[in-house]
Design a protein around this motif. Structure first.
Motif, PDB file in Angstrom:
ATOM      1  N   ASP A 189       0.722   4.298  -1.107  1.00 20.35           N
ATOM      2  CA  ASP A 189       0.263   5.623  -0.709  1.00 20.35           C
ATOM      3  C   ASP A 189       0.284   5.781   0.813  1.00 20.35           C
ATOM      4  O   ASP A 189       0.684   6.828   1.338  1.00 20.35           O
ATOM      5  CB  ASP A 189      -1.146   5.888  -1.239  1.00 20.35           C
ATOM      6  N   TRP A 190      -0.145   4.722   1.528  1.00 16.29           N
ATOM      7  CA  TRP A 190      -0.130   4.810   2.986  1.00 16.29           C
ATOM      8  C   TRP A 190       1.302   4.803   3.523  1.00 16.29           C
ATOM      9  O   TRP A 190       1.674   5.624   4.369  1.00 16.29           O
ATOM     10  CB  TRP A 190      -0.930   3.676   3.620  1.00 16.29           C
ATOM     11  N   LYS A 249       2.971   8.023   2.878  1.00 15.51           N
ATOM     12  CA  LYS A 249       2.547   9.049   3.822  1.00 15.51           C
ATOM     13  C   LYS A 249       3.286   8.894   5.150  1.00 15.51           C
ATOM     14  O   LYS A 249       3.721   9.887   5.753  1.00 15.51           O
ATOM     15  CB  LYS A 249       1.045   8.975   4.069  1.00 15.51           C
ATOM     16  N   ASP A 305       0.874  -1.174   0.000  1.00 15.32           N
ATOM     17  CA  ASP A 305       0.000   0.000   0.000  1.00 15.32           C
ATOM     18  C   ASP A 305       0.912   1.225   0.000  1.00 15.32           C
ATOM     19  O   ASP A 305       1.183   1.841   1.042  1.00 15.32           O
ATOM     20  CB  ASP A 305      -0.886  -0.028   1.248  1.00 15.32           C
TER      21      ASP A 305
END
Length: 475
Positions: free
Chosen positions: A449-450, A453, A447
């Motif tokens: 994008d997570w 971040k 994942d």
């Protein structure tokens, strides 16, 4: 034959495709908050234009000084009377022998950015590199502000004594600047009572700065409060303490008053008496930090100024310190608990210098996180002798295993050189390697994008919000 440093390229240290993706898509170009360093506020406020790379690179860097001494370079070419060119020439003689020391990476990363130099620093390339860097440093881009803009540095926290008038912080804050310059309250001298004459002279200067006569323990604490309030007015939101270890049991108030009076009369305290008074002062400071909404930092475990001959000749912070093996856990836990018992424990960052204490510190912080704020008590980034690839990797792994890496406030330079901001990039690259390795081995989901971040939070966003800045560096 001139060798180029082709190993310092855009994918340096990024060992897999996943690491490259994480770095280039999520961290490359992220701004920097350097919340703890030892840069000169005067140089920053006056936008110092360095005459040459010796001034910018070797003037106060005891990492490089230690390497040069180990290589057999005479002190005249390190801190002595030799010309700037001769000092740089001797460092260039040393660099090829720093293989596998972090200085080898840092040296060539700093030549690569901001100077754009690809050659390896050797005796053969020294003259060319000296004059290339000199031309850059004398250009607008090579000014102190130009270099900070190159690295997108948004906020710098210096390290300042309570007696400092903060004139240079005020000067920069009143001018247009590409970054914020904020002070950090470092009151180590307020409890450095081992040498009574030196201590009393310092207390006199503290009283003068605070505008009161310090003739009692009560007025000492009052003076520290006044200076902290002054620092707070000028944007300070952090304190810092460089100690071997946290002191022991504090003295009861009347005993602390009596002990301080003995010191002011010129009487040398016994080690037990000194420890009790120092602990009392530190406890009062801890309560004050909570009241102000500051974050307190504790750098613990350095055995400083070991070479008395060189201490006499050159003074402190000149490269003669080492890792100490002091017991840390019990006094540290007791100190934090005293503050927590009355709910007066400020946000806290702990830094250890002895790697044997890694897991001690990683677990200690969890004892005092109370849900009031994310990561209230933190284990800070790998510090000083541990501020290298292996040390940073071990710190990140231990913190991940025993805490929440996602709330970590990340890297700082702890540097005296404005050219040291490649250390943030170094940290970001190895951080991407660690997360990428877990993804490719199926230990973490893909994942991106997570995870991207979380990486951005660790490298910038967490420090932008954690410290209660009056004006966050980036919104």
């Amino acid at each position: 034959m001139i060798q180029t440093s082709t190993f310092i390229h855009e994918d340096f240290l990024l060992t897999t495709g996943m690491a490259k993706l994480l770095y280039h898509d999520y961290l490359r170009g992220m701004p920097i908050i350097d919340y703890h360093c030892h840069l000169s506020p005067k140089d920053l406020a006056e936008n110092r234009q360095f005459e040459n790379i010796t001034e910018a690179w070797l003037e106060g860097d005891h990492y490089k000084w230690r390497a040069m001494r180990t290589h057999g370079v005479n002190e005249r070419f390190i801190t002595g009377s030799a010309s700037d060119w001769e000092k740089f020439q001797q460092y260039a003689e040393t660099v090829p022998y720093t293989l596998r020391n972090p200085l080898y990476h840092w040296t060539h990363m700093e030549l690569n950015r901001p100077f754009g130099i690809q050659e390896l620093l050797t005796p053969d390339t020294a003259e060319s590199i000296y004059y290339q860097t000199q031309a850059y440093l004398q250009s607008p881009e090579g000014s102190t502000h130009g270099i900070l803009s190159h690295w997108q540095v948004k906020l710098i926290g210096t390290t300042d004594d309570p007696t400092d008038d903060l004139r240079y912080h005020q000067q920069l804050q009143a001018a247009e600047s590409p970054f914020q310059l904020l002070p950090t309250f470092r009151p180590d001298k307020a409890f450095a009572i081992e040498e009574v004459e030196t201590y009393n002279a310092y207390v006199d200067s503290l009283g003068e700065a605070a505008g009161i006569e310090i003739n009692s323990y009560t007025t000492l604490i009052e003076a520290l409060h006044k200076r902290a309030a002054y620092f707070h007015e000028h944007g300070c939101r952090l304190s810092d303490h460089g100690l071997e270890y946290i002191f022991g049991e504090p003295a009861p108030p009347q005993q602390a008053a009596n002990l301080f009076s003995k010191v002011r009369s010129g009487t040398q305290l016994s080690p037990l008496e000194a420890d009790a008074l120092q602990s009392s002062i530190l406890l009062e400071l801890g309560k004050m930090y909570h009241e102000l909404g500051w974050t307190q930092q504790f750098h613990l475990g350095a055995l400083r100024n070991n070479n008395s001959r060189m201490m006499q000749q050159l003074g402190p912070d000149t490269g003669f310190d080492s890792i100490g093996d002091f017991p840390q856990a019990r006094p540290l836990a007791a100190f934090l608990n005293r503050l927590d018992q009355s709910d007066q424990l400020a946000q806290t960052i702990l830094y250890n210098l002895n790697p044997a204490d890694n897991e001690v510190f990683a677990t200690m912080v969890g004892n005092f996180n109370d849900g009031s704020t994310a990561g209230k008590v933190q284990w800070g980034s790998a510090w000083w002798f541990l501020d290298q690839y292996d040390g940073m990797e071990k710190q990140i792994n231990a913190l991940s295993n025993m805490g929440l890496i996602a709330h970590f406030v990340g890297m700082l330079t702890d540097s005296r050189s404005v050219l040291s901001y490649s250390r943030h990039d170094y940290f970001r690259r190895l951080l991407c390697n660690l997360f990428a390795d877990d993804i490719t081995k199926g230990r973490l989901p893909s994942d991106l994008d997570w995870i991207g971040k979380v990486l951005q939070d660790i490298t910038f966003n967490n420090s932008n919000t954690y410290f209660n800045w009056k004006n966050p560096a980036y919104t």
